[in-house]
Design a protein around this motif. Structure first.
Motif, PDB file in Angstrom:
ATOM      1  N   TRP A   1     -27.204  -2.419  17.885  1.00 51.75           N
ATOM      2  CA  TRP A   1     -27.605  -3.660  18.544  1.00 51.75           C
ATOM      3  C   TRP A   1     -27.730  -4.744  17.501  1.00 51.75           C
ATOM      4  CZ3 TRP A   1     -32.164  -5.293  16.437  1.00 51.75           C
ATOM      5  CH2 TRP A   1     -33.186  -4.377  16.148  1.00 51.75           C
TER       6      TRP A   1
ATOM      7  N   LYS B   1     -24.636  -3.375  25.217  1.00 49.29           N
ATOM      8  CA  LYS B   1     -25.852  -4.074  24.811  1.00 49.29           C
ATOM      9  C   LYS B   1     -25.520  -5.426  24.171  1.00 49.29           C
ATOM     10  CE  LYS B   1     -29.285  -2.827  25.407  1.00 49.29           C
ATOM     11  NZ  LYS B   1     -30.108  -3.173  26.612  1.00 49.29           N
TER      12      LYS B   1
ATOM     13  N   ASP C   1     -38.928  -1.907  12.864  1.00 55.85           N
ATOM     14  CA  ASP C   1     -38.048  -1.353  13.889  1.00 55.85           C
ATOM     15  C   ASP C   1     -38.209   0.163  13.994  1.00 55.85           C
ATOM     16  OD1 ASP C   1     -34.783  -0.270  14.144  1.00 55.85           O
ATOM     17  OD2 ASP C   1     -35.734  -1.385  15.755  1.00 55.85           O
TER      18      ASP C   1
ATOM     19  N   GLU D   1     -39.514   1.869  17.439  1.00 51.00           N
ATOM     20  CA  GLU D   1     -38.610   2.774  18.158  1.00 51.00           C
ATOM     21  C   GLU D   1     -39.158   4.203  18.149  1.00 51.00           C
ATOM     22  OE1 GLU D   1     -34.409   2.519  17.945  1.00 51.00           O
ATOM     23  OE2 GLU D   1     -34.379   0.425  17.321  1.00 51.00           O
TER      24      GLU D   1
ATOM     25  N   SER E   1     -31.800   2.203  26.593  1.00 53.17           N
ATOM     26  CA  SER E   1     -31.435   0.801  26.779  1.00 53.17           C
ATOM     27  C   SER E   1     -32.680  -0.085  26.751  1.00 53.17           C
ATOM     28  CB  SER E   1     -30.691   0.633  28.110  1.00 53.17           C
ATOM     29  OG  SER E   1     -30.331  -0.720  28.293  1.00 53.17           O
TER      30      SER E   1
ATOM     31  N   ALA F   1     -33.869  -0.410  23.199  1.00 54.76           N
ATOM     32  CA  ALA F   1     -33.080  -1.414  22.473  1.00 54.76           C
ATOM     33  C   ALA F   1     -33.554  -2.828  22.814  1.00 54.76           C
ATOM     34  CB  ALA F   1     -31.595  -1.261  22.784  1.00 54.76           C
ATOM     35  N   ASP F   2     -33.807  -3.094  24.108  1.00 55.97           N
ATOM     36  CA  ASP F   2     -34.283  -4.428  24.519  1.00 55.97           C
ATOM     37  C   ASP F   2     -35.609  -4.761  23.848  1.00 55.97           C
ATOM     38  OD1 ASP F   2     -33.146  -4.369  28.024  1.00 55.97           O
ATOM     39  OD2 ASP F   2     -32.101  -4.814  26.140  1.00 55.97           O
TER      40      ASP F   2
ATOM     41  N   ALA G   1     -36.820  -3.365  21.060  1.00 54.81           N
ATOM     42  CA  ALA G   1     -36.607  -3.454  19.610  1.00 54.81           C
ATOM     43  C   ALA G   1     -35.988  -4.799  19.222  1.00 54.81           C
ATOM     44  CB  ALA G   1     -35.705  -2.305  19.138  1.00 54.81           C
ATOM     45  N   ILE G   2     -35.024  -5.245  20.008  1.00 60.03           N
ATOM     46  CA  ILE G   2     -34.413  -6.559  19.748  1.00 60.03           C
ATOM     47  C   ILE G   2     -35.477  -7.645  19.830  1.00 60.03           C
ATOM     48  CG2 ILE G   2     -32.827  -8.307  20.678  1.00 60.03           C
ATOM     49  CD1 ILE G   2     -31.040  -5.904  21.611  1.00 60.03           C
TER      50      ILE G   2
ATOM     51  N   SER H   1     -37.846  -7.567  16.893  1.00 62.25           N
ATOM     52  CA  SER H   1     -37.204  -8.077  15.670  1.00 62.25           C
ATOM     53  C   SER H   1     -37.125  -9.597  15.682  1.00 62.25           C
ATOM     54  CB  SER H   1     -35.815  -7.460  15.488  1.00 62.25           C
ATOM     55  OG  SER H   1     -34.876  -8.035  16.382  1.00 62.25           O
ATOM     56  N   GLU H   2     -36.872 -10.172  16.852  1.00 65.68           N
ATOM     57  CA  GLU H   2     -36.837 -11.648  16.956  1.00 65.68           C
ATOM     58  C   GLU H   2     -38.195 -12.237  16.581  1.00 65.68           C
ATOM     59  OE1 GLU H   2     -32.849 -12.256  18.820  1.00 65.68           O
ATOM     60  OE2 GLU H   2     -34.163 -13.254  17.398  1.00 65.68           O
TER      61      GLU H   2
ATOM     62  N   ILE I   1     -33.844 -15.231  23.908  1.00 63.25           N
ATOM     63  CA  ILE I   1     -33.459 -13.832  24.101  1.00 63.25           C
ATOM     64  C   ILE I   1     -34.678 -12.997  24.491  1.00 63.25           C
ATOM     65  CG2 ILE I   1     -32.733 -11.755  22.846  1.00 63.25           C
ATOM     66  CD1 ILE I   1     -30.657 -13.524  21.410  1.00 63.25           C
TER      67      ILE I   1
ATOM     68  N   SER J   1     -35.535 -13.460  28.009  1.00 63.30           N
ATOM     69  CA  SER J   1     -34.550 -12.857  28.910  1.00 63.30           C
ATOM     70  C   SER J   1     -34.737 -11.343  29.013  1.00 63.30           C
ATOM     71  CB  SER J   1     -33.129 -13.157  28.415  1.00 63.30           C
ATOM     72  OG  SER J   1     -32.898 -14.540  28.350  1.00 63.30           O
ATOM     73  N   LEU J   2     -35.144 -10.711  27.917  1.00 63.31           N
ATOM     74  CA  LEU J   2     -35.211  -9.250  27.883  1.00 63.31           C
ATOM     75  C   LEU J   2     -36.578  -8.698  28.313  1.00 63.31           C
ATOM     76  CD1 LEU J   2     -33.350  -8.475  24.506  1.00 63.31           C
ATOM     77  CD2 LEU J   2     -32.419  -8.430  26.835  1.00 63.31           C
TER      78      LEU J   2
END
Lengths: 113, 139
Positions: free
Chosen positions: A53, A84, B24, B28, B39, B42-43, B45-46, B49-50, B114, B117-118
């Motif tokens: 990702w 993703k 991270d 995780e 999935s 991942a959302d 974790a993203i 990180s942001e 982002i 959105s997630l």
């Protein structure tokens, strides 16, 4: 993130692996891209198959690569965009900016047409 | 402090992007222990990180002597994560819309968009000596 590169039919294939989240990642791809330009290689495919990702830093790197190449009469295309990453491209409307292909071979072939 | 410190549900790092991977890995690891769909992991974790990137760069202005603290909990069917820095906070309404045509090719400015959105919710709080962003995601 690790980054490898190779050439196929005159096109540079850049293959990042891992997660692209910021920090030391940012300069790797940028440095590699400038190496390409320094040797007059202006057709580049970024193969995203190995990227688990990425966050907005990763998207920023793609945009930087895209505009740097375009400003030097080059072209950047994407291959193997994962679900993703594609969802992020859709959310951020960058899906309308990048040409993306299902395989590296398809992306390379697109430079011939 | 020059390395991450993990105590229970919290990881604290210096304001240095070299430690993004440590955060991270911690987040995780906790999420996988709760058997959450990959999935969704991942959302989350993203998004983390942001916000950690923002805390390091904008909140703490890359001052390595300042800390970023990330705390993760599970409550009422949702993951709740708090990302705190030692900055003064910001006005989220003043962040430019990254999907407006004039911003589409900018290399920065998408992080909060982002995350919104997630995640199911994003809240901002002032805390002692700093600011906190709280994100929630139903699991």
């Amino acid at each position: 993130m690790k980054l490898s590169s190779r050439e196929q039919d005159g096109v540079v294939i850049l293959e990042p692996k891992g997660k692209i989240m910021g920090g030391p990642d940012a300069s790797l791809l940028n440095d590699k891209l400038h190496d390409c330009l320094d040797t007059d290689k202006k057709k580049v495919v970024i193969n995203l198959a190995g990227v688990e990702w990425m966050n907005s830093t990763g998207l920023g790197i793609l945009i930087s690569s895209f505009t740097t190449l375009r400003n030097n009469d080059g072209e950047l295309k994407l291959a193997n965009v994962t679900d993703k990453i594609n969802s992020l491209l859709v959310i951020t409307k960058l899906v309308h900016v990048f040409e993306a292909y299902d395989s590296v071979d398809d992306a390379v072939s697109s430079f011939k047409s | 402090m020059n390395k991450p410190i993990i105590t229970g549900d919290t990881i604290t790092i210096p304001s240095d992007q070299d430690f993004l991977a440590d955060v991270d890995m911690f987040i995780e690891g906790v999420l996988r222990g709760w058997n959450i769909d990959e999935s969704v992991i991942a959302d989350i974790a993203i998004s983390v990180s942001e916000l950690v990137n923002n805390a390091i760069c904008h909140g703490n202005k890359l001052d390595v002597s300042k800390k970023v603290k990330v705390r993760i909990n599970k409550e009422n069917g949702a993951v709740i994560i708090r990302i705190g820095d030692q900055g003064h906070g910001f006005n989220p309404t003043e962040v430019a819309n990254p999907v407006d045509d004039e911003n589409l090719l900018k290399e920065v400015g998408r992080g909060i968009f982002i995350v919104k959105s997630l995640m199911d919710s994003v809240e901002y709080e002032s805390v002692d000596n700093g600011s906190e962003v709280i994100i929630k995601k139903a699991i």
